[in-house]
Design a protein around this motif. Sequence first.
Motif, PDB file in Angstrom:
ATOM      1  N   GLY A  94     -10.338  -9.973  -0.161  1.00  0.00           N
ATOM      2  CA  GLY A  94      -9.742  -9.155  -1.201  1.00  0.00           C
ATOM      3  C   GLY A  94     -10.682  -9.112  -2.380  1.00  0.00           C
ATOM      4  N   TYR A  95     -10.151  -9.061  -3.576  1.00  0.00           N
ATOM      5  CA  TYR A  95     -10.989  -9.147  -4.772  1.00  0.00           C
ATOM      6  C   TYR A  95     -10.310 -10.071  -5.784  1.00  0.00           C
ATOM      7  CZ  TYR A  95      -7.749  -5.744  -6.861  1.00  0.00           C
ATOM      8  OH  TYR A  95      -6.631  -5.112  -7.324  1.00  0.00           O
ATOM      9  N   TRP A 109      -7.660 -17.332 -12.214  1.00  0.00           N
ATOM     10  CA  TRP A 109      -8.165 -16.368 -11.236  1.00  0.00           C
ATOM     11  C   TRP A 109      -7.176 -16.222 -10.079  1.00  0.00           C
ATOM     12  CZ3 TRP A 109     -12.142 -13.134 -11.850  1.00  0.00           C
ATOM     13  CH2 TRP A 109     -13.103 -13.422 -12.833  1.00  0.00           C
ATOM     14  N   TYR A 110      -6.994 -14.995  -9.628  1.00  0.00           N
ATOM     15  CA  TYR A 110      -6.095 -14.697  -8.512  1.00  0.00           C
ATOM     16  C   TYR A 110      -6.846 -13.867  -7.474  1.00  0.00           C
ATOM     17  CZ  TYR A 110      -2.355 -15.974 -11.781  1.00  0.00           C
ATOM     18  OH  TYR A 110      -1.547 -16.633 -12.674  1.00  0.00           O
ATOM     19  N   LEU A 111      -6.643 -14.206  -6.196  1.00  0.00           N
ATOM     20  CA  LEU A 111      -7.200 -13.404  -5.117  1.00  0.00           C
ATOM     21  C   LEU A 111      -6.203 -12.308  -4.761  1.00  0.00           C
ATOM     22  CD1 LEU A 111      -9.335 -12.823  -2.950  1.00  0.00           C
ATOM     23  CD2 LEU A 111      -8.207 -14.520  -1.485  1.00  0.00           C
ATOM     24  N   ILE A 112      -6.583 -11.068  -4.976  1.00  0.00           N
ATOM     25  CA  ILE A 112      -5.710  -9.920  -4.732  1.00  0.00           C
ATOM     26  C   ILE A 112      -6.036  -9.344  -3.353  1.00  0.00           C
ATOM     27  CG2 ILE A 112      -4.937  -7.689  -5.601  1.00  0.00           C
ATOM     28  CD1 ILE A 112      -4.404 -10.054  -7.498  1.00  0.00           C
ATOM     29  N   ASN A 113      -5.162  -9.589  -2.380  1.00  0.00           N
ATOM     30  CA  ASN A 113      -5.431  -9.137  -1.009  1.00  0.00           C
ATOM     31  C   ASN A 113      -4.169  -8.643  -0.300  1.00  0.00           C
ATOM     32  OD1 ASN A 113      -4.111 -11.536  -0.678  1.00  0.00           O
ATOM     33  ND2 ASN A 113      -5.737 -12.572   0.460  1.00  0.00           N
ATOM     34  N   GLY A 114      -3.226  -8.103  -1.062  1.00  0.00           N
ATOM     35  CA  GLY A 114      -1.973  -7.631  -0.476  1.00  0.00           C
ATOM     36  C   GLY A 114      -2.166  -6.539   0.554  1.00  0.00           C
ATOM     37  N   LYS A 115      -3.081  -5.627   0.283  1.00  0.00           N
ATOM     38  CA  LYS A 115      -3.343  -4.524   1.216  1.00  0.00           C
ATOM     39  C   LYS A 115      -3.860  -5.056   2.544  1.00  0.00           C
ATOM     40  CE  LYS A 115      -6.246  -0.398   1.737  1.00  0.00           C
ATOM     41  NZ  LYS A 115      -7.271   0.466   1.093  1.00  0.00           N
ATOM     42  N   GLU A 116      -4.844  -5.942   2.473  1.00  0.00           N
ATOM     43  CA  GLU A 116      -5.447  -6.488   3.688  1.00  0.00           C
ATOM     44  C   GLU A 116      -4.450  -7.349   4.467  1.00  0.00           C
ATOM     45  OE1 GLU A 116      -8.465  -5.385   0.741  1.00  0.00           O
ATOM     46  OE2 GLU A 116      -6.663  -6.625   0.661  1.00  0.00           O
ATOM     47  N   LEU A 117      -3.639  -8.126   3.743  1.00  0.00           N
ATOM     48  CA  LEU A 117      -2.639  -8.966   4.403  1.00  0.00           C
ATOM     49  C   LEU A 117      -1.571  -8.126   5.086  1.00  0.00           C
ATOM     50  CD1 LEU A 117      -1.993 -12.025   4.740  1.00  0.00           C
ATOM     51  CD2 LEU A 117      -0.446 -11.785   2.797  1.00  0.00           C
ATOM     52  N   MET A 224       9.605 -11.838   0.474  1.00  0.00           N
ATOM     53  CA  MET A 224       9.555 -10.376   0.582  1.00  0.00           C
ATOM     54  C   MET A 224       9.264  -9.933   2.010  1.00  0.00           C
ATOM     55  SD  MET A 224       9.900  -8.709  -2.463  1.00  0.00           S
ATOM     56  CE  MET A 224       8.743  -7.367  -2.727  1.00  0.00           C
ATOM     57  N   LEU A 225       8.294 -10.578   2.643  1.00  0.00           N
ATOM     58  CA  LEU A 225       7.936 -10.177   4.010  1.00  0.00           C
ATOM     59  C   LEU A 225       8.996 -10.610   5.018  1.00  0.00           C
ATOM     60  CD1 LEU A 225       4.092 -10.872   3.947  1.00  0.00           C
ATOM     61  CD2 LEU A 225       5.293  -8.696   3.668  1.00  0.00           C
ATOM     62  N   LEU A 226       9.692 -11.717   4.747  1.00  0.00           N
ATOM     63  CA  LEU A 226      10.796 -12.119   5.621  1.00  0.00           C
ATOM     64  C   LEU A 226      11.950 -11.130   5.505  1.00  0.00           C
ATOM     65  CD1 LEU A 226      12.009 -14.102   7.625  1.00  0.00           C
ATOM     66  CD2 LEU A 226      12.749 -15.524   5.683  1.00  0.00           C
ATOM     67  N   ASP A 262       5.175  -1.699  -1.616  1.00  0.00           N
ATOM     68  CA  ASP A 262       4.655  -1.243  -2.899  1.00  0.00           C
ATOM     69  C   ASP A 262       4.396  -2.449  -3.804  1.00  0.00           C
ATOM     70  OD1 ASP A 262       4.166   0.918  -5.009  1.00  0.00           O
ATOM     71  OD2 ASP A 262       5.743  -0.275  -5.960  1.00  0.00           O
ATOM     72  N   GLY A 263       5.311  -3.444  -3.742  1.00  0.00           N
ATOM     73  CA  GLY A 263       5.114  -4.664  -4.519  1.00  0.00           C
ATOM     74  C   GLY A 263       3.955  -5.489  -4.001  1.00  0.00           C
ATOM     75  N   VAL A 264       3.887  -5.644  -2.667  1.00  0.00           N
ATOM     76  CA  VAL A 264       2.819  -6.452  -2.067  1.00  0.00           C
ATOM     77  C   VAL A 264       1.455  -5.801  -2.287  1.00  0.00           C
ATOM     78  CG1 VAL A 264       1.907  -7.338   0.110  1.00  0.00           C
ATOM     79  CG2 VAL A 264       4.359  -7.479  -0.352  1.00  0.00           C
ATOM     80  N   LEU A 265       1.389  -4.485  -2.142  1.00  0.00           N
ATOM     81  CA  LEU A 265       0.115  -3.781  -2.278  1.00  0.00           C
ATOM     82  C   LEU A 265      -0.349  -3.684  -3.728  1.00  0.00           C
ATOM     83  CD1 LEU A 265       0.636  -0.847   0.259  1.00  0.00           C
ATOM     84  CD2 LEU A 265      -0.622  -2.955   0.605  1.00  0.00           C
ATOM     85  N   ASN A 266       0.584  -3.778  -4.658  1.00  0.00           N
ATOM     86  CA  ASN A 266       0.241  -3.668  -6.075  1.00  0.00           C
ATOM     87  C   ASN A 266       0.486  -4.993  -6.795  1.00  0.00           C
ATOM     88  OD1 ASN A 266      -0.327  -0.629  -6.477  1.00  0.00           O
ATOM     89  ND2 ASN A 266       1.602  -0.648  -5.347  1.00  0.00           N
ATOM     90  N   GLU A 267       0.100  -6.097  -6.130  1.00  0.00           N
ATOM     91  CA  GLU A 267       0.351  -7.418  -6.695  1.00  0.00           C
ATOM     92  C   GLU A 267      -0.355  -7.639  -8.027  1.00  0.00           C
ATOM     93  OE1 GLU A 267      -1.426 -10.580  -4.283  1.00  0.00           O
ATOM     94  OE2 GLU A 267      -2.550  -9.019  -3.242  1.00  0.00           O
TER      95      GLU A 267
END
Length: 440
Positions: A94-95, A109-117, A224-226, A262-267
Amino acid sequence: MSTLNPKTTQRDFFGATGASIITVLLPLVVLGLYLCSNEQYHLVGVNLDVSKIVEIFDDVFIANWRNIFLNATCWKVYSVWFFSLAVLDLIVPGYWKQGVELRDGTRLWYLINGKELSLALFAILGARSYVYGGLRLPELTFLYDNFLPLMVTSWEFAHSLATLCYIFSFVPSFKPNGTGTNERILATGGKSGNPIFDWFIGRELNPRIGYWDIKLYCELRPGMLLWFLLNLACLQIQYLKLGYVTNSMILVNLLQAFYIFDGVLNEEGCLTMIDITSDGFGFMLAFGDLCWVPFSYSLQARYLSLVEVNLPVWAVVGIVSVMTLGFWIFKSSNNQKSKFRQGKLPDMNSIQTDRGTKLLVDGWWGMAQHINYFGDILMALSWCLPTGFNTPLTYFYVIYFSCLLLHRQTRDEEKCSKKYGKYWKQYEKEVPWKIIPYIY
């Protein structure tokens, strides 16, 4: 007294007494929703069959309490789910993004990888569906058949996680270079000195293991994913029962999945939310993220797996329109405020405060102080409407969520009044409506 972590002077939820009541009450609400909508009984209209619910309670809890509260299989499954997602959260590319500035001047610092996950999750589901020939995944069957013990397991897990975070909030944190220790940054509302209240509300602001931020992870990943998978499980069981899937079930799954991802992808947007910037991580957030969200928000799909509801075309169009309107208001208002804060909308009317910040009184934010909450409420309503009007039970979410937003609005208003003083009074004159323009 620590200047970094001043003692909490004002306790929300009426302090330790309120925290104790909520700690007991909320799990009972989730259980009550299950007892009103299960394979043996579902509420129709407002005529609650108390004797039937008591009978189910006796059969389920009295006769099978050990299988529910001490279910080793569910604990294994839930632990694998929680920690496997945690590992993926750390290793999926992610980034990196910095959060807001903390009281000690640092930024996390946060790793933003919702799209990839999300893509990885869909790939796994697609592969499993291909292997088992469509809607016959054993994982989804397990979720549906073990809804109650999994619900209790998530509650127990939330208790354990909140307790561990509370204990470790007293342990000094170590500098990355190992040169000494740092005082942990505590939540402003989590240092009351009362262990019950601090455990409930969350003592530490950002409990972490290395770069793994427990609070942000729980906010967006396991619960959320559950919720998404539980909805799919209900869709699958309906397909196996009826041989087809009703349009109402498809609507609930699609609308809620859209909101979830939308929430996961825009974390990245969560990094400025009050849950992340201000609230500690205690039982309230742990239970809300891990148990309340998946097992109460999936109520509509669960109900539709028990009651066949086929909607006319005009109803489908109307429900989608309500969801679209709500999402448009929610998204565009939040984007407008974000751009304004970044200085990208300099021509919008605002009130300059003596704190160096501005209160926006133009565009969406000239209509209501929390216009984004109005969008939230419309989206919540659209998730309930596909169930029809056979029972008020399936409208629990929109009622509860509206009450939650009203509480947030009054809480925010109190804080802003103290923070901005005379400027807030001027703001209220220019923007008198709280959430819904011309109504409230």
